[in-house]
Write an enzyme that holds these catalytic residues in place. Structure first.
Site, PDB file in Angstrom:
ATOM      1  CD  GLU A  14     -71.320 -61.162 -18.927  1.00  0.00           C
ATOM      2  OE1 GLU A  14     -71.092 -62.378 -18.926  1.00  0.00           O
ATOM      3  OE2 GLU A  14     -72.106 -60.611 -19.700  1.00  0.00           O
ATOM      4  CB  CYS A  61     -75.652 -60.637 -15.652  1.00  0.00           C
ATOM      5  SG  CYS A  61     -74.026 -61.354 -15.429  1.00  0.00           S
ATOM      6  CB  CYS A  64     -74.664 -62.683 -11.154  1.00  0.00           C
ATOM      7  SG  CYS A  64     -75.115 -61.096 -11.823  1.00  0.00           S
ATOM      8  CG  HIS A  68     -79.757 -58.806 -11.827  1.00  0.00           C
ATOM      9  ND1 HIS A  68     -79.469 -57.622 -11.196  1.00  0.00           N
ATOM     10  CD2 HIS A  68     -78.632 -59.181 -12.469  1.00  0.00           C
ATOM     11  CE1 HIS A  68     -78.216 -57.286 -11.455  1.00  0.00           C
ATOM     12  NE2 HIS A  68     -77.689 -58.221 -12.217  1.00  0.00           N
ATOM     13  NE  ARG A 457     -68.874 -61.016 -11.140  1.00  0.00           N
ATOM     14  CZ  ARG A 457     -69.383 -62.254 -11.136  1.00  0.00           C
ATOM     15  NH1 ARG A 457     -70.475 -62.520 -10.465  1.00  0.00           N
ATOM     16  NH2 ARG A 457     -68.769 -63.222 -11.786  1.00  0.00           N
ATOM     17  CB  SER A 480     -69.848 -54.552 -11.573  1.00  0.00           C
ATOM     18  OG  SER A 480     -69.419 -55.857 -11.260  1.00  0.00           O
ATOM     19  CB  CYS A 524     -70.211 -58.590 -13.893  1.00  0.00           C
ATOM     20  SG  CYS A 524     -71.506 -58.915 -15.099  1.00  0.00           S
ATOM     21  CB  CYS A 527     -73.970 -56.672 -13.434  1.00  0.00           C
ATOM     22  SG  CYS A 527     -74.684 -58.305 -13.325  1.00  0.00           S
TER      23      CYS A 527
HETATM   24 NI1  NFC Z   1     -73.136 -59.910 -13.914  1.00  0.00          NI
HETATM   25 FE1  NFC Z   1     -73.646 -59.355 -11.089  1.00  0.00          FE
HETATM   26  C1  NFC Z   1     -75.078 -58.655 -10.201  1.00  0.00           C
HETATM   27  C2  NFC Z   1     -72.552 -58.009 -10.775  1.00  0.00           C
HETATM   28  O1  NFC Z   1     -75.699 -58.021  -9.530  1.00  0.00           O
HETATM   29  N1  NFC Z   1     -71.858 -57.184 -10.608  1.00  0.00           N
HETATM   30  O2  NFC Z   1     -72.683 -60.932  -8.882  1.00  0.00           O
HETATM   31  C3  NFC Z   1     -73.152 -60.298  -9.592  1.00  0.00           C
HETATM   32  O3  NFC Z   1     -72.623 -60.298 -12.317  1.00  0.00           O
HETATM   33  O4  NFC Z   1     -71.841 -61.146 -12.253  1.00  0.00           O
END
Ligand code: NFC
Length: 530
Positions: A14, A61, A64, A68, A457, A480, A524, A527
């Site tokens: 992403e 995002c 995910c 958030h 993540r 990320s 990602c 994010c």
């Molecule tokens: Ni977009 Fe995320 C959020 C990240 O905090 N990095 O898993 C989480 O994304 O996929």
């Protein structure tokens, strides 16, 4: 100076990630991670009502989508001193558990597997031999006719010349180790996983109203009270069961089977000396007794509890105005006005560089599994030991690209198993007349809070400073961002930059090995730069 290789954008992730590596004598000797797009959601939040924050941040995002919102309501709840009811905690866990199941299956099969599985080689597999292999390794063996049909579908696809998601890969690369039959088996599961993930996303919709971006979270609890009926809970339970069966019978066995051909990757892609997890899935109160514990471990698995006061974001090498590394409660997002220039000797990314006690730290499934292992978590320990034994490798292999990918499957099993208990408690609460899902509260004039969770993540934290009932400051530090952040004022590399050093590159024009380590972190960028 060695040869510089640039991969930009990295696909099957992403967002807009650029990776640059320097290769000398067939190995990466230096690396730079760059986030190529600025977002500015933290800036949009200033002056708004804290109750609205979760709607904004959730839009960071599309992958995910829920996490958030969870971190945001937790931050506001801490700032306003709110304790949510038990049913709200359980439903949040069920939403989050289904997020993990969906996300990790998609990562393994659709975002990462093709770094290890050569789809084109699957075309020459013998379906009868593939059926034999599946009998040996899979909890859900399939017959020769099934594999033959999959192979015909793949051939039609390839012969059409329109490879779609299989386009632009390094098929036939010498770094692919799997025999044709293993490639066919994994390709079949790629297709099965694609269908299953569409169904798994419905778990979110049941208690969240929709997917992506569930709508049932509010500060103080959840609002999906109309769905707390035996029929809706059964609908959720059926999809959870089907997903869990896939995890146990297909995902974990595939991981072990594929990893057994790539054991050398147990010594590549590690290099980090701190692993950080906040922990997740409150079993009682919100910050109490977590299914997966929080903590920080080093490469010798020495454990320490997390102290969030030690977190700071450094922007020395990112495209923000100069300033000291700051804790998120007093953190700032001040992008450089005007044009910015990519320069690996100076600033080269929109991603900030989070540090724990001044050091970079890897977050994510590997960190969570290492922390749980170091704390003697029974279930995690059994699965880790089983994985090491099956692959016949030592504990050192955990600190690697292979270990990171295995940890993701291991925690999917642990979370999937725990979801059953949450469903049962919810049912019994409702049966005994406890339907409370929301705790009324009033907005204080002032307050500060941190909402921590551990998401697919890695460690995610949102921090809010409320003044006059409005958001004075809002900052989030994202998995990320931790993993893909750039160097800092001490010239210390970020975790992915460190992990890439030492990676072998057989053919600089096709750096599949670089992709393996980068994808193992499941980047990602939407994010990372929020
Ligand atoms: Ni977009 Fe995320 C959020 C990240 O905090 N990095 O898993 C989480 O994304 O996929």
């Amino acid at each position: 100076m060695g040869k510089r290789i640039i991969v930009d954008p990295i696909t099957r992730i992403e967002g807009h990630l650029r990776i640059e590596v320097e290769v000398e004598k067939g190995k990466v000797v230096d690396a730079w991670c760059s986030g190529q797009m600025f977002r500015g959601i933290e800036m949009m939040l200033q002056g708004r009502d804290p109750r609205d924050a979760h709607h904004f941040v959730q839009r960071s995002c599309g992958v995910c989508t829920y996490v958030h919102a969870l971190a945001s309501v937790r931050a506001v709840e801490q700032a306003c001193n709110i304790e949510i009811p038990e049913n709200a905690r359980i439903i949040r866990n069920l939403l989050h558990g289904s997020q993990f199941q969906h996300d990790h299956i998609v990562h393994f099969y659709h975002l990462h597997a093709l770094d290890w599985v050569d789809i084109v080689s699957a075309l020459s597999a013998d379906p009868a031999k593939t059926a034999k292999l599946s009998e040996n390794v899979s909890g859900r063996p399939q017959n020769s006719a099934y594999f033959s049909e999959i192979q015909t579908r793949l051939k039609t696809f390839v012969n059409s010349g329109q490879l779609g998601p299989f386009n632009n890969a390094y098929w036939g690369h010498s770094a692919y180790n799997l025999p044709a039959e293993a490639n066919l088996m994994a390709s079949a599961h790629y297709i099965e996983g694609l269908k299953l993930q569409a169904k798994a996303a419905r778990m979110h919709a049941i208690f969240g109203g929709k997917n992506p971006h569930p709508q049932s979270l509010v500060v103080g609890g959840i609002t999906s009270v109309r769905d707390l009926t035996p029929e809706r809970i059964d609908e959720y339970t059926q999809i959870w069961k089907e997903t869990k069966a896939f995890v146990d019978e297909v995902y974990l066995p595939d991981l072990l089977a594929i990893a057994s051909f790539y054991k050398e990757w147990g010594a590549i892609g590690g290099n980090n000396d701190a692993y950080l997890a906040y922990g997740e899935f409150p079993q009682k109160k919100v910050d109490d007794d977590l299914l997966l514990p929080g903590g920080v471990v080093d490469a010798s698995l020495a454990y320490a509890a997390v102290n969030t006061d030690k977190i700071a974001e450094d922007v020395t090498r990112a495209w923000y105005e100069k300033g000291e590394a700051k804790h998120p409660l007093s953190g700032e997002t001040k992008p450089i006005a005007g044009e910015v220039f990519y320069n690996t000797d100076d600033k080269y990314s929109w991603i900030k560089a989070p540090r724990y006690a001044g050091k970079s730290a890897e977050v994510g499934p590997l960190a969570r599994v290492l922390v749980a292992y170091a704390k003697g978590h029974d279930h995690v320990k059994k699965l880790v030991d089983h994985t090491l034994k099956t692959l016949d490798v030592g504990k050192g292999a955990l600190f690697s690209t292979l270990g990171r990918t295995a940890a993701r499957a291991i925690e999917t099993v642990v979370i999937s198993d725990a979801m059953e208990g949450w469903i049962e408690t919810l049912k019994s609460n409702i049966a005994s007349g406890n339907k409370k899902t929301y705790q009324p509260w009033t907005m204080p004039d002032k307050g500060q809070g941190g909402g921590l969770n551990d998401v697919p993540r890695g460690a995610l934290g949102h921090w809010i400073d409320i003044k006059g009932g409005k958001i004075k400051n809002y900052q989030y530090v994202v998995p990320s961002t931790w993993n893909f952040g750039p160097r800092d004022s001490k010239k210390q590399k970020g975790p992915v930059e460190k992990s890439l050093v030492g990676t072998p590159v057989a053919d600089p024009s096709k750096p599949i090995e670089v992709l393996r380590t980068v994808h193992s972190f499941d980047p990602c960028l939407a994010c990372a730069v929020h």
